[in-house]
Design a protein around this motif. Structure first.
Motif, PDB file in Angstrom:
ATOM      1  N   THR A   1     -89.919  11.511 -26.914  1.00  0.00           N
ATOM      2  CA  THR A   1     -90.831  10.941 -27.907  1.00  0.00           C
ATOM      3  C   THR A   1     -90.168   9.741 -28.568  1.00  0.00           C
ATOM      4  OG1 THR A   1     -90.038  12.321 -29.737  1.00  0.00           O
ATOM      5  CG2 THR A   1     -91.815  13.218 -28.356  1.00  0.00           C
ATOM      6  N   TYR A   2     -91.002   8.869 -29.128  1.00  0.00           N
ATOM      7  CA  TYR A   2     -90.480   7.666 -29.773  1.00  0.00           C
ATOM      8  C   TYR A   2     -89.639   8.004 -30.989  1.00  0.00           C
ATOM      9  CZ  TYR A   2     -90.427   3.260 -32.347  1.00  0.00           C
ATOM     10  OH  TYR A   2     -90.023   2.154 -33.044  1.00  0.00           O
ATOM     11  N   SER A   3     -90.098   8.924 -31.820  1.00  0.00           N
ATOM     12  CA  SER A   3     -89.351   9.268 -33.031  1.00  0.00           C
ATOM     13  C   SER A   3     -87.981   9.829 -32.689  1.00  0.00           C
ATOM     14  CB  SER A   3     -90.140  10.269 -33.870  1.00  0.00           C
ATOM     15  OG  SER A   3     -90.441  11.439 -33.123  1.00  0.00           O
ATOM     16  N   ALA A   4     -87.906  10.693 -31.661  1.00  0.00           N
ATOM     17  CA  ALA A   4     -86.611  11.228 -31.242  1.00  0.00           C
ATOM     18  C   ALA A   4     -85.712  10.118 -30.714  1.00  0.00           C
ATOM     19  CB  ALA A   4     -86.805  12.305 -30.179  1.00  0.00           C
ATOM     20  N   TYR A   5     -86.314   9.184 -29.983  1.00  0.00           N
ATOM     21  CA  TYR A   5     -85.541   8.082 -29.431  1.00  0.00           C
ATOM     22  C   TYR A   5     -84.941   7.223 -30.539  1.00  0.00           C
ATOM     23  CZ  TYR A   5     -84.314   4.599 -25.882  1.00  0.00           C
ATOM     24  OH  TYR A   5     -83.626   3.761 -25.054  1.00  0.00           O
ATOM     25  N   VAL A   6     -85.738   6.940 -31.575  1.00  0.00           N
ATOM     26  CA  VAL A   6     -85.252   6.136 -32.698  1.00  0.00           C
ATOM     27  C   VAL A   6     -84.064   6.812 -33.368  1.00  0.00           C
ATOM     28  CG1 VAL A   6     -85.809   5.254 -34.991  1.00  0.00           C
ATOM     29  CG2 VAL A   6     -87.471   5.047 -33.151  1.00  0.00           C
ATOM     30  N   VAL A   7     -84.200   8.096 -33.673  1.00  0.00           N
ATOM     31  CA  VAL A   7     -83.137   8.823 -34.373  1.00  0.00           C
ATOM     32  C   VAL A   7     -81.879   8.892 -33.521  1.00  0.00           C
ATOM     33  CG1 VAL A   7     -82.462  11.073 -35.291  1.00  0.00           C
ATOM     34  CG2 VAL A   7     -84.742  10.162 -35.763  1.00  0.00           C
ATOM     35  N   LEU A   8     -82.024   9.186 -32.243  1.00  0.00           N
ATOM     36  CA  LEU A   8     -80.855   9.360 -31.385  1.00  0.00           C
ATOM     37  C   LEU A   8     -80.133   8.037 -31.134  1.00  0.00           C
ATOM     38  CD1 LEU A   8     -82.336  11.939 -28.865  1.00  0.00           C
ATOM     39  CD2 LEU A   8     -80.550  12.356 -30.576  1.00  0.00           C
ATOM     40  N   VAL A   9     -80.879   6.957 -30.967  1.00  0.00           N
ATOM     41  CA  VAL A   9     -80.235   5.656 -30.795  1.00  0.00           C
ATOM     42  C   VAL A   9     -79.492   5.272 -32.077  1.00  0.00           C
ATOM     43  CG1 VAL A   9     -80.647   3.178 -30.514  1.00  0.00           C
ATOM     44  CG2 VAL A   9     -81.768   4.797 -29.000  1.00  0.00           C
ATOM     45  N   ALA A  10     -80.067   5.572 -33.228  1.00  0.00           N
ATOM     46  CA  ALA A  10     -79.398   5.283 -34.495  1.00  0.00           C
ATOM     47  C   ALA A  10     -78.100   6.077 -34.619  1.00  0.00           C
ATOM     48  CB  ALA A  10     -80.327   5.591 -35.665  1.00  0.00           C
ATOM     49  N   VAL A  11     -78.129   7.359 -34.248  1.00  0.00           N
ATOM     50  CA  VAL A  11     -76.911   8.183 -34.296  1.00  0.00           C
ATOM     51  C   VAL A  11     -75.876   7.653 -33.303  1.00  0.00           C
ATOM     52  CG1 VAL A  11     -75.979  10.497 -33.889  1.00  0.00           C
ATOM     53  CG2 VAL A  11     -78.154  10.227 -35.069  1.00  0.00           C
ATOM     54  N   PHE A  12     -76.342   7.275 -32.125  1.00  0.00           N
ATOM     55  CA  PHE A  12     -75.448   6.712 -31.116  1.00  0.00           C
ATOM     56  C   PHE A  12     -74.754   5.454 -31.637  1.00  0.00           C
ATOM     57  CE2 PHE A  12     -75.273   3.727 -27.363  1.00  0.00           C
ATOM     58  CZ  PHE A  12     -74.107   4.256 -26.821  1.00  0.00           C
TER      59      PHE A  12
ATOM     60  N   SER B   1     -92.182  -2.135 -31.845  1.00  0.00           N
ATOM     61  CA  SER B   1     -91.490  -0.854 -32.009  1.00  0.00           C
ATOM     62  C   SER B   1     -90.071  -0.915 -31.468  1.00  0.00           C
ATOM     63  CB  SER B   1     -92.264   0.257 -31.294  1.00  0.00           C
ATOM     64  OG  SER B   1     -93.567   0.388 -31.814  1.00  0.00           O
ATOM     65  N   VAL B   2     -89.846  -1.726 -30.441  1.00  0.00           N
ATOM     66  CA  VAL B   2     -88.489  -1.890 -29.906  1.00  0.00           C
ATOM     67  C   VAL B   2     -87.583  -2.539 -30.940  1.00  0.00           C
ATOM     68  CG1 VAL B   2     -87.101  -2.916 -28.072  1.00  0.00           C
ATOM     69  CG2 VAL B   2     -89.386  -2.054 -27.556  1.00  0.00           C
TER      70      VAL B   2
ATOM     71  N   THR C   1     -83.862   0.002 -23.228  1.00  0.00           N
ATOM     72  CA  THR C   1     -84.752   0.362 -24.336  1.00  0.00           C
ATOM     73  C   THR C   1     -86.112  -0.343 -24.282  1.00  0.00           C
ATOM     74  OG1 THR C   1     -82.997   1.064 -25.836  1.00  0.00           O
ATOM     75  CG2 THR C   1     -85.015   0.245 -26.842  1.00  0.00           C
ATOM     76  N   PRO C   2     -86.188  -1.665 -24.032  1.00  0.00           N
ATOM     77  CA  PRO C   2     -87.530  -2.276 -23.945  1.00  0.00           C
ATOM     78  C   PRO C   2     -88.415  -1.628 -22.882  1.00  0.00           C
ATOM     79  CG  PRO C   2     -85.845  -3.972 -24.101  1.00  0.00           C
ATOM     80  CD  PRO C   2     -85.121  -2.677 -23.883  1.00  0.00           C
ATOM     81  N   VAL C   3     -87.829  -1.326 -21.734  1.00  0.00           N
ATOM     82  CA  VAL C   3     -88.609  -0.731 -20.645  1.00  0.00           C
ATOM     83  C   VAL C   3     -89.034   0.686 -20.997  1.00  0.00           C
ATOM     84  CG1 VAL C   3     -88.582  -0.105 -18.200  1.00  0.00           C
ATOM     85  CG2 VAL C   3     -87.376  -2.161 -18.978  1.00  0.00           C
ATOM     86  N   ILE C   4     -88.098   1.485 -21.514  1.00  0.00           N
ATOM     87  CA  ILE C   4     -88.404   2.880 -21.839  1.00  0.00           C
ATOM     88  C   ILE C   4     -89.454   2.969 -22.941  1.00  0.00           C
ATOM     89  CG2 ILE C   4     -87.442   4.997 -22.834  1.00  0.00           C
ATOM     90  CD1 ILE C   4     -84.839   4.363 -21.352  1.00  0.00           C
ATOM     91  N   VAL C   5     -89.283   2.192 -23.996  1.00  0.00           N
ATOM     92  CA  VAL C   5     -90.186   2.286 -25.145  1.00  0.00           C
ATOM     93  C   VAL C   5     -91.579   1.763 -24.796  1.00  0.00           C
ATOM     94  CG1 VAL C   5     -90.622   1.416 -27.476  1.00  0.00           C
ATOM     95  CG2 VAL C   5     -88.349   2.216 -26.849  1.00  0.00           C
ATOM     96  N   VAL C   6     -91.651   0.631 -24.106  1.00  0.00           N
ATOM     97  CA  VAL C   6     -92.952   0.015 -23.826  1.00  0.00           C
ATOM     98  C   VAL C   6     -93.659   0.685 -22.656  1.00  0.00           C
ATOM     99  CG1 VAL C   6     -94.106  -2.132 -23.131  1.00  0.00           C
ATOM    100  CG2 VAL C   6     -92.257  -2.193 -24.812  1.00  0.00           C
ATOM    101  N   GLN C   7     -92.933   0.891 -21.560  1.00  0.00           N
ATOM    102  CA  GLN C   7     -93.593   1.356 -20.339  1.00  0.00           C
ATOM    103  C   GLN C   7     -93.627   2.878 -20.216  1.00  0.00           C
ATOM    104  OE1 GLN C   7     -91.914  -0.639 -16.914  1.00  0.00           O
ATOM    105  NE2 GLN C   7     -92.886  -2.586 -17.442  1.00  0.00           N
TER     106      GLN C   7
END
Length: 416
Positions: A318-329, A267-268, A253-259
């Motif tokens: 996208t970041y918003s999709a990533y946030v929602v999907l990680v939360a569901v996961f 944001s991470v 997650t740090p690598v994907i979100v930042v880089q």
């Protein structure tokens, strides 16, 4: 009337002693634990800019934790949780303060410094966790019929730290770099050491040779329980595979979100705070669902949610999709955790509960350092593909696990 007045007088200081002697030290330690766990990989990424070193730091945090679990338990049994807790928190404060001084002054070799920091903090975090858990268990035992209230408060303390820690770590790394993060971690560690009363419980095992012998027998007993309880063995096996995906999500997650998504380290942290909220809600919901529909259905639905969300995370752009999907996961993972804890309480015999619990913890945590090593070994562009492969393996493993569990009797005693 005299005895009743006396009894009320004796009970009255108990909440204050719990707050002062258990909840406050636990809260300060949980805060330091959370800052170190989520902040150090972010610090490595911000300091070095290397995805490989970020993954290696994640592994270096987890490998010592696995290595010292049994040592921590033996020392807590021999010397008591209060002494181990205070010494560990003090050492952690000294380690991170030293790193806070050294890192800004270094012009080269920061990689070695942050790796040593990751390994040292990981080991010390495990010692403080075992000592804090022992202190909480002792308080629950003394509380008698109020034990569930003590545990509920402790769970609330841990969840609060899990909510606030990642977001605060991300913001500190973003705004102040290594100095702010490590100073905050040191301050919380020292506060925990000061708040812990000198003596909260007597050592359980006075002789180290006896403790070692009991530990060896306990490990064998734990394996025997898993062999004799196939439902528990299947669930633990499925979750071991699932935890590789969980560890990979955490490490990448740090690598994907930042880089790759172009967002900040702050944001991470917000991602993990949102995930903690989702996981906590899932835990609360699953308690009611288990009471009505049983363990198997609850576990199967949670497994489906976790596997489906992990597959989708690998496709997020996208970041918003990533946030929602990680939360569901993480919500699905939270449901699986409730099922595991409930099944464990039903199937593990009381005389060997501790040994079997320790064994299952070791098995379930083993994939996390492996996930860090995968991140260290793979090029950053391949991380999302590796996550997709792990998600497919996770889905297959959980499908096989719950198909097998449907035919086993272990998940039937589901109604408390």
């Amino acid at each position: 009337m005299r005895p009743s007045v006396r009894a009320r007088h004796e009970r009255r200081p108990v909440p204050g002693r719990l707050v002062r002697g258990v909840y406050l030290p636990r809260g300060a330690d949980a805060g330091a634990f959370s800052l170190a766990t989520y902040g150090i990989p972010l610090l490595v990424l911000a300091t070095t800019g290397s995805a490989a070193l970020t993954g290696l730091a994640f592994a270096m945090e987890w490998i010592p934790r696995l290595a010292v679990v049994t040592v921590a338990g033996t020392l807590v049994d021999r010397y008591g949780p209060a002494l181990v807790f205070r010494l560990t928190c003090t050492l952690r404060a000294l380690v991170v303060l030293a790193a806070a001084v050294v890192l800004p002054a270094q012009t080269g070799g920061t990689e070695m410094t942050v790796m040593v920091l990751a390994a040292a903090s990981g080991a010390l975090n495990q010692f403080s966790y075992v000592a804090a858990e022992t202190t909480g268990t002792d308080a629950s035992r003394r509380a008698g019929g109020r034990a569930h209230r003590v545990q509920s408060v402790l769970l609330g303390v841990d969840q609060t730290a899990l909510l606030a820690g990642p977001a605060l770590a991300g913001l500190l790394v973003q705004q102040t770099g290594s100095t702010g993060l490590l100073t905050a971690c040191a301050a919380l560690s020292l506060l925990a050491a000061v708040l812990m009363p000198p003596r909260t419980a007597e050592p359980i095992a006075a002789a180290s040779n006896v403790a070692k012998a009991e530990h060896a027998r306990g490990l064998r007993a734990g394996w025997s329980v898993l062999r004799e309880r196939p439902a528990l063995a299947w669930l633990v096996g499925g979750l071991v595979v699932s935890n590789l995906s969980l560890g990979l999500v955490q490490a990448t997650t740090p690598v994907i979100v930042v880089q790759q998504l172009g967002h900040s380290t702050g944001s991470v942290g917000l991602i993990w705070s949102a995930a903690a909220v989702a996981s906590l809600l899932a835990v609360v919901l699953c308690r009611a669902v288990i009471s009505r529909w049983g363990l198997w259905l609850t576990g199967a639905v949670s497994a489906t949610v976790a596997a489906g969300a992990c597959l989708a995370v690998a496709q997020a752009t996208t970041y918003s999709a990533y946030v929602v999907l990680v939360a569901v996961f993480m919500a699905g993972e939270g449901g699986l955790t409730v099922v595991l804890r409930t099944l464990r309480s039903h199937l593990i015999p009381a005389p060997v509960f501790g040994a079997t619990l320790a064994l299952t913890i070791l098995l379930l945590l083993a994939p996390f350092p492996l996930a860090g090593l995968l991140v260290a070994a793979l090029p950053p562009a391949q991380l999302i593909h590796a996550l997709g492969v792990c998600a497919v393996v996770q889905a297959l493993a959980l499908a096989v696990t719950f198909a097998r569990l449907r035919t086993l009797p272990g998940l039937r005693p589901a109604h408390p």
